[in-house]
Design an enzyme around this catalytic site. Structure first.
Site, PDB file in Angstrom:
ATOM      1  N   TRP A   8     -60.272  65.180 126.865  1.00 61.94           N
ATOM      2  CA  TRP A   8     -60.251  65.123 128.331  1.00 61.94           C
ATOM      3  C   TRP A   8     -58.839  64.937 128.893  1.00 61.94           C
ATOM      4  CZ3 TRP A   8     -65.290  61.774 129.475  1.00 61.94           C
ATOM      5  CH2 TRP A   8     -66.408  62.550 129.139  1.00 61.94           C
ATOM      6  N   HIS A  92     -50.908  66.412 118.881  1.00 61.14           N
ATOM      7  CA  HIS A  92     -51.250  67.463 119.851  1.00 61.14           C
ATOM      8  C   HIS A  92     -49.944  68.079 120.363  1.00 61.14           C
ATOM      9  CE1 HIS A  92     -52.616  69.487 123.439  1.00 61.14           C
ATOM     10  NE2 HIS A  92     -53.833  69.434 122.935  1.00 61.14           N
ATOM     11  N   GLU A 162     -54.393  74.825 116.698  1.00 60.99           N
ATOM     12  CA  GLU A 162     -54.268  75.052 118.138  1.00 60.99           C
ATOM     13  C   GLU A 162     -52.974  75.813 118.412  1.00 60.99           C
ATOM     14  OE1 GLU A 162     -56.832  72.151 120.538  1.00 60.99           O
ATOM     15  OE2 GLU A 162     -54.811  71.351 120.473  1.00 60.99           O
ATOM     16  N   GLY A 168     -54.774  76.048 127.362  1.00 57.93           N
ATOM     17  CA  GLY A 168     -54.766  76.007 128.825  1.00 57.93           C
ATOM     18  C   GLY A 168     -54.302  77.297 129.474  1.00 57.93           C
ATOM     19  N   SER A 204     -58.251  77.253 124.922  1.00 57.47           N
ATOM     20  CA  SER A 204     -59.037  78.038 125.880  1.00 57.47           C
ATOM     21  C   SER A 204     -60.461  78.333 125.402  1.00 57.47           C
ATOM     22  CB  SER A 204     -58.297  79.330 126.261  1.00 57.47           C
ATOM     23  OG  SER A 204     -57.058  79.023 126.877  1.00 57.47           O
ATOM     24  N   GLY A 225     -60.418  71.490 125.590  1.00 58.18           N
ATOM     25  CA  GLY A 225     -59.705  70.730 126.613  1.00 58.18           C
ATOM     26  C   GLY A 225     -60.389  70.887 127.958  1.00 58.18           C
TER      27      GLY A 225
HETATM   28  P1  PGA Z   1     -57.728  73.886 126.466  1.00 57.82           P
HETATM   29  O1  PGA Z   1     -57.012  72.731 125.624  1.00 57.82           O
HETATM   30  O2  PGA Z   1     -59.150  73.989 125.965  1.00 57.82           O
HETATM   31  O3  PGA Z   1     -57.659  73.419 127.882  1.00 57.82           O
HETATM   32  O4  PGA Z   1     -56.975  75.149 126.212  1.00 57.82           O
HETATM   33  C1  PGA Z   1     -57.271  72.554 124.249  1.00 57.82           C
HETATM   34  C2  PGA Z   1     -56.455  71.396 123.728  1.00 57.82           C
HETATM   35  O5  PGA Z   1     -55.322  71.212 124.178  1.00 57.82           O
HETATM   36  O6  PGA Z   1     -56.928  70.627 122.871  1.00 57.82           O
END
Ligand code: PGA
Length: 247
Positions: A8, A92, A162, A168, A204, A225
């Site tokens: 979150w 992250h 990731e 994002g 995403s 996210g």
């Molecule tokens: P997102 O982020 O789903 O908003 O792309 C994923 C994350 O950063 O863990």
């Protein structure tokens, strides 16, 4: 087992986070799924209570690498475990890029989590530049070595692939490509451990594409996210995972 993890970030106020947790807690988590929500540190105790008698778990978005002492503003892995967390995100890309966390910080945090009894969920992945210059595999290999080289209790680590360019951006990495990259990651992991380390995909993921990831054999789950902070969307994600797993 499929892992559905919800990061979150700093998207929700405490009141909004509690409301979202209340909206999802009555949903059934199938036995074949592990669902962990990573709220802000301040919301962890309340949400942990709300999730009592459910199969939802809570995790921390970040921990300090040191157990206690004069570290103003820091919160240790032990403190997170004491507050009911079972997992913690480590490395992250937002921590690496915005807060300048180094590979050595990542390693220290992994060890701190393991010592405190938390499962570290370590995020790895390449930047857009690294992708374009063909350095992705080198980058992943380096990040995997940081985490696993001579690590005790490696079986409690979870990895999240990731790619930074997919976070994002509404530009997720193609599921077939993720499947191939996870195959590469799992091969690399054989150098360090005999146990099967779960490898999640993040970047995403939303209600429309979640099944295209979790239906792939080498993708053990997803780290979501933004989509996990929108009530309708997160409920749709959980429901579609439920119906997929119960088929
Ligand atoms: P997102 O982020 O789903 O908003 O792309 C994923 C994350 O950063 O863990």
């Amino acid at each position: 087992m499929k892992y559905i993890f919800a990061n979150w970030k700093m998207y929700l106020t405490h009141a909004e986070a509690v409301e979202l947790a209340q909206s999802i807690r009555a949903l059934t988590v199938p036995d074949e799924a592990r669902m962990v929500v990573f709220p802000s540190l301040l919301s962890i105790p309340t949400i942990e209570k709300l999730f009592e008698d459910t199969n939802f778990e809570v995790g921390a978005q970040n921990v300090s690498w040191t157990p206690k002492g004069a570290y103003t503003g820091a919160v240790s892995a032990f403190m997170c475990e004491e507050a009911g967390c079972t997992h913690a995100l480590v490395g992250h890309s937002e921590r690496r890029v915005v807060f300048h966390e180094s590979e050595s910080d990542v390693r220290k945090k992994v060890e701190a989590c393991l010592e405190a009894g938390l499962s570290p969920v370590v995020c790895i992945g390449e930047s857009k530049e690294q992708k374009e210059s063909g350095e992705r595999d080198v980058q992943l290999r380096k990040q995997i070595a940081t985490v696993f080289h001579e690590l005790e209790n490696a079986e409690r680590v979870i990895l999240a692939y990731e790619p930074i360019w997919a976070i994002g951006t509404d530009d997720p990495c193609d599921p077939n490509e993720v499947q191939r990259i996870h195959e590469f990651i799992k091969k690399e992991l054989e150098e360090y451990t005999d146990v099967e380390i779960p490898v999640l995909y993040g970047g995403s993921v939303d209600a429309k594409n979640v099944l295209s990831y979790i239906s792939q054999p080498f993708i053990d789950g997803v780290l979501i996210g933004h989509a996990s902070t929108v009530t309708r969307e997160f409920i749709d994600i959980i429901r579609s995972v439920q119906s997929y797993l119960q088929k």
